[in-house]
Each structure stands twice: as structure tokens, then as C-alpha cells.
Design an enzyme around this catalytic site. Structure first.
Site, short mmCIF file in Angstrom:
data_model
loop_
_atom_site.label_atom_id
_atom_site.label_comp_id
_atom_site.label_asym_id
_atom_site.label_seq_id
_atom_site.Cartn_x
_atom_site.Cartn_y
_atom_site.Cartn_z
N ASP A 96 -6.95 14.65 -24.76
CA ASP A 96 -7.66 15.82 -24.26
C ASP A 96 -8.17 16.57 -25.48
OD1 ASP A 96 -8.32 18.13 -22.64
OD2 ASP A 96 -6.77 17.46 -21.25
N ASP A 198 -12.29 19.30 -22.55
CA ASP A 198 -11.94 20.50 -21.78
C ASP A 198 -13.14 21.45 -21.70
OD1 ASP A 198 -9.75 22.03 -20.53
OD2 ASP A 198 -10.11 23.45 -22.15
N GLU A 258 -14.94 17.59 -18.62
CA GLU A 258 -14.59 18.50 -17.54
C GLU A 258 -15.82 19.39 -17.34
OE1 GLU A 258 -11.62 22.05 -16.06
OE2 GLU A 258 -12.14 21.88 -18.15
N HIS A 320 -4.63 18.73 -12.71
CA HIS A 320 -3.63 19.76 -13.01
C HIS A 320 -4.13 21.17 -12.72
CE1 HIS A 320 -6.34 19.61 -16.35
NE2 HIS A 320 -5.87 20.76 -16.77
N ASP A 321 -5.40 21.33 -12.39
CA ASP A 321 -5.95 22.65 -12.04
C ASP A 321 -6.19 22.77 -10.53
OD1 ASP A 321 -6.15 23.50 -14.75
OD2 ASP A 321 -8.07 22.46 -14.95
C1 GLC Z 1 -9.52 23.69 -18.43
C2 GLC Z 1 -8.13 23.13 -18.21
C3 GLC Z 1 -7.26 24.21 -17.68
C4 GLC Z 1 -7.20 25.33 -18.70
C5 GLC Z 1 -8.60 25.79 -19.05
C6 GLC Z 1 -8.62 26.66 -20.27
O1 GLC Z 1 -10.10 24.11 -17.26
O2 GLC Z 1 -8.21 22.03 -17.35
O3 GLC Z 1 -5.96 23.75 -17.39
O4 GLC Z 1 -6.45 26.38 -18.21
O5 GLC Z 1 -9.45 24.71 -19.37
O6 GLC Z 1 -8.36 25.90 -21.40
#
Ligand code: GLC
Ligand code: MG
Length: 503
Positions: A96, A198, A258, A320-321
Site C-alpha cells: 500500500d 491510497d 484507490e 477495510h473502509d
Molecule cells: C484511504 C484508506 C483509509 C484511510 C484514508 C486516509 O481511504 O483506505 O483507510 O483512512 O485513506 O489515509
């Protein structure tokens, strides 16, 4: 065709996957010890949520050192070992990459705080207060409140699109770009097969710090709810220059973004033109759609129509979100979960499973006193420990209160969700149609969704409470009701059932 187009990828949340040393925190050696499970399942690549040192204000997404391993999770040697052992099983490892922001504990930020002319000051986004002392513009943090915090000793505000302890990096600064080139190379030299990036769409912020416009009802409900459309705080066109730079540097490694944009016309450009940006761009419209044929099919058809030649879709239902598909889509009903998994594994594109999806794991109950996520919309329920056996693991960092769905029991039961997922993955591997065949929507009654893949494979899904009949005929290859496998398909689809048909 390439491994990442034809394969199935699997997301691992390292703190919750497998604990090798009994300290209640999943770790890299734990993952290595469970690689046999992933090989047995037929997984081609894993994406690890951040494994770098972090004060864990946002559970690893606040990185304090990009080229090291969090001591809770192990050492760099453990990571090398994981990559090597995964490689022996034909499994690639993606890291990541968190380029939008660092932790406030990162050495760059600590230096930046020492003064306006500190060597790393311009690694971050600083701006003077407005004449009334307020923040420089109207930008909001994704996690609530203003996206700016005043640093009193130096009299300027710094930008944080997330927590105040996650200062945004300044991607207009070439030094930051160079640092990340080094970080990518560092991991590639260790055998990492690529990155999940990310908040990929957020990396570059408007150079002139213009105000974000007010959202209207024409925006996606989630954007409207937020109040502002993140047009200048994120989603800047210049992000594509950064992605092109990384693509050039990456060789045969892959970049998975993402790309949290809730408009397909904004998603498509992340694939670039002529394979020069992301290999895969996560589709959050699909993640947030309901398990309703018209909605999902509409998104799939739009992607099929809009993706440039050579670009490849990616489908996922859990992370995970967003939490787990067994809860969000299936409301805990196993028949619905089976339909959703069959769909993910038979659409044209790369499926990403989230650890636990293969056993139909629903979100865990996390009692309020054990919640750890800093975000008000608590995400802990989707991050609970992997149930390997029927033994709950109350001593883990997050509790696992219900282990009734677990890997050991399902492995012993050929009718389980786990075997369904494994058999679907094996079917993909054996069948060109499912790996590379074109997608075509076929007629279907309301509540059903029927599509053809390639020459001779048809998928029919009934996402409704009523039995339906579809036109497709042939021989059932795999059905959510396993007793139908190998039988002739006469078009009958009981409520919440799905089939893959040869024909
Ligand atoms: C992304 C991650 C999330 C995190 C955010 C800030 O959306 O997937 O878990 O809180 O970035 O880094
Ligand atoms: Mg441990």
C-alpha cells in the site's frame, strides 16, 4: 494476457489476518504461515494494507517511515520472507502506497515544523491565515471539520485532507516527487509486484488553493451530503502527470488506484491513454451500489462502454473502509452472499476479494469500549480478526466475538461458501471465457441479471425474493446451490440464486 488481468487478487489487513507470536496483533510471519490457504484457494496476488511504521492514528495510513516495517508486524526480513514464500506459490505481493499525506511523526514533518525556512517545509502545503485569522479556504477534511490546522509557532496553516496528524504532502514540489521515486524503487528492489495507491485521486491539490464549490443535488448523494464538491482540494488534472511518472518507473509492476470518485466519467481518465497510468482503478460506484440488478448492471455496462481499449475493469465488494459485502450487500443472508461472490468472480475484470469474503464473513460486532477507528463512521466491524477456527479470539487487538463462520469448518464442508469461492476461482482458471471473454448483457426479467462471457459461458443471477425464469439454457457448471452443479439448466432461478452455465 497478464497475471493481474486473469488472476484473482486478495486484500489482507495485516493486523487482523494471522498472529504468529501471540501478542494479539496479526503480523507478517502470520501471513507467511497462512499462504497455503491462499494457494489452496487459488489466489494470484495479495495487497497488504500498510505495513510501515506508524503511530496508528489512522491504523497505518499515517506513515512515519516509508521504507521500513512496523515493529508490531515484524521486520523487513519478515517481509522479504513473505515475498519469497508467496513467490514459491505463484502469489505476488502488492504494498500500500500512501502518497497523499504522511504521519505528523514523519521526519519530514517534524523538520517542517521547525521554521518557515526548514529544509522540508515545502514538502507540505502551508498557507497564511485569512485576514480574520481563519483558514486559507473552505476545504473540509474527509474525516470532518476544516482541512487546515494552524501551527502557531510559525503562524501558518497546514493542509490535511484527513486527520490533523496526517499532513498533506505538496506534490507541486519536485523534491517530493523524487522522494517517492526512491520509495517505489526501494520496494520494487525487494520484489514487490506493485502498489495499491491510497486516495489516488487526492494526491495533487489546487496550486492556487481555490475554494471547493458547493455540492448540488445533481452530485452523488455522498457528495451532496458532504456539502462541498472536492474539485480543488482533490481530483486535480495534474495528478495524471504523477501517475504517468510512476507508470514509467514501474516496468512490469502494477499500479492499482484507490480512485474514490463517484462519477464514472471521472474514473476513466485514471486508466490514461495507451496504458500509461493505472493498471486498475477501483470502482466505488459499484462498491456503494445496492445489490440490485438494475444498479449493478448499469455500472458494468457503462464501464464496458467507456473504458478505452486495453483498459481492464476491477470489481470488489468489500474493503477495510466500506466494510464487508456479506453485511452491506447481503444483510447477513448467505444465499445473497453466494450470489454476490459468484457475480464478482464471473464479471469481465479483475476481482479483489477481502480477507474473510471467501467464508462469507459478515462485519464483526465491536463493542463501543473496544472501538479503535478514529473516524466517526466507525470502520472496525470490517477489520476484525480472521476466524481460522471456531475459537473466538477475544485477546486480539480488535475482538472477534463470533467465530461460527470459520475457515476450518468450511474447509471440511464441500457445500460451504469457501468451497464455492475456490471452485469458482478454479473454473475461471480453466475457462478462457471467464478470464478474457467479452461481456454482453442478455435479456432478463426484473430482479435478474444475465450476461454472456466469451463464446459459450452464461451467468444468470436472481437478486430477488421471487423465483424467476430466464432464457438461458445449457449445463450448470457451478451454482450457488451446489446440488445443481452438472445438471441441465432449464432457466429456473429460485430466489437469491445464481448459476454459471456452459451454453
Ligand atoms: C484511504 C484508506 C483509509 C484511510 C484514508 C486516509 O481511504 O483506505 O483507510 O483512512 O485513506 O489515509
Ligand atoms: Mg503478532
Amino acid at each position: 494476457m497478464s497475471w493481474w488481468r486473469e488472476g484473482v487478487l486478495y486484500q489482507i489487513y495485516p493486523r487482523s489476518f494471522a498472529d504468529s507470536d501471540g501478542d494479539g496483533i496479526g503480523d507478517l510471519r502470520g501471513i507467511t504461515a497462512r499462504l497455503d490457504h491462499l494457494e489452496w484457494l487459488g489466489i494470484d496476488g495479495i495487497w497488504l494494507n500498510p505495513t510501515m511504521p506508524s503511530p496508528n492514528h489512522d491504523w497505518g495510513y499515517d506513515v512515519a517511515d516509508y521504507c521500513a516495517v512496523h515493529p508490531d508486524l515484524g521486520t523487513l526480513e519478515d517481509l522479504d520472507e513473505l515475498v519469497a514464500e508467496a513467490g514459491k506459490r505463484g502469489i505476488r505481493v502488492l504494498q500500500d502506497l500512501v502518497p497523499n499525506h504522511t504521519s505528523d511523526r514523519h521526519a519530514w514533518f517534524q523538520d517542517a515544523l521547525t521554521g518557515r525556512d526548514a529544509a522540508h517545509r515545502e514538502h507540505y502545503v502551508w498557507a497564511d491565515p485569512r485576514p480574520d485569522g481563519g483558514p486559507p479556504n473552505n476545504w473540509l477534511s474527509v474525516f470532518g471539520g476544516p482541512a487546515w490546522t494552524l501551527h502557531e509557532p510559525t503562524g501558518q496553516y497546514y493542509l490535511h485532507n484527513f486527520l490533523p496528524s496526517q499532513p498533506d504532502l505538496n506534490w507541486w514540489n519536485d523534491a517530493v516527487r523524487d522522494e517517492f521515486d526512491r520509495i517505489l524503487r526501494f520496494w520494487y528492489e525487494r520484489g514487490i509486484a506493485g502498489f495499491r495507491i491510497d486516495v489516488c485521486h487526492a494526491i495533487v491539490n489546487d496550486r492556487d488553493l481555490r475554494d471547493d464549490p458547493v455540492a448540488t443535488e445533481a452530485d452523488h448523494p455522498k457528495v451532496y451530503e458532504r456539502g462541498l464538491r472536492a474539485e480543488f482540494s482533490m481530483n486535480r488534472p495534474e495528478v495524471h502527470d504523477v501517475l504517468k511518472r510512476w507508470r514509467r518507473l514501474s516496468g512490469d509492476r502494477i499500479l492499482v488506484g484507490e480512485t474514490y470518485v463517484l462519477d464514472l466519467d471521472q474514473l476513466i481518465p485514471y486508466y490514461g491513454a495507451g496504458e500509461d497510468q493505472l493498471h486498475l482503478a477501483f470502482n466505488f460506484l459499484f462498491v456503494h451500489a445496492d445489490l440490485v440488478p438494475a444498479e449493478l448492471r448499469g455500472i458494468v455496462e457503462a464501464i464496458e462502454e467507456k473504458l478505452p481499449a486495453g483498459a481492464w475493469p476491477v470489481w470488489t465488494g468489500s474493503n477495510h473502509d466500506a466494510g464487508r459485502l456479506a453485511t452491506r450487500w447481503a444483510a447477513g443472508h448467505e444465499d445473497r452472499t453466494r450470489c454476490a461472490l459468484l457475480m464478482l468472480l464471473t464479471l469481465r475484470g479483475t476481482p479483489f476479494l477481502y480477507y474473510g469474503d471467501e467464508i462469507g464473513l459478515p462485519e464483526g460486532e465491536v463493542p463501543p469500549e473496544r472501538r479503535l477507528d478514529p473516524v466517526p463512521d466507525n470502520r472496525d466491524g470490517g477489520r476484525t480478526p480472521m476466524p481460522w477456527t471456531d475459537d473466538p479470539a477475544p485477546a486480539m487487538w480488535l475482538p472477534l466475538l463470533d467465530a461460527s463462520r470459520n475457515v476450518a469448518d468450511q474447509r471440511a464442508d464441500p457445500g460451504s461458501v469457501l468451497h464455492l469461492v475456490r471452485d469458482l476461482i478454479a473454473l475461471r482458471r480453466d475457462r478462457d471465457d471467464l478470464r478474457r471473454g467479452d461481456y454482453e448483457t442478455l435479456p432478463a426479467p426484473r430482479g435478474a441479471w444475465v450476461w454472456r462471457r466469451g463464446e459459450a459461458t452464461t451467468v444468470a443471477v436472481n437478486l430477488s425474493d421471487a423465483p424467476l425464469t430466464v432464457e438461458a439454457r445449457g449445463t450448470v457448471l457451478i451454482a450457488t446451490d451446489r446440488s445443481r452443479d452438472g445438471t441441465p439448466f432449464d432457466g429456473a432461478l429460485p430466489a437469491w440464486s445464481a448459476v454459471v452455465v456452459d451454453g
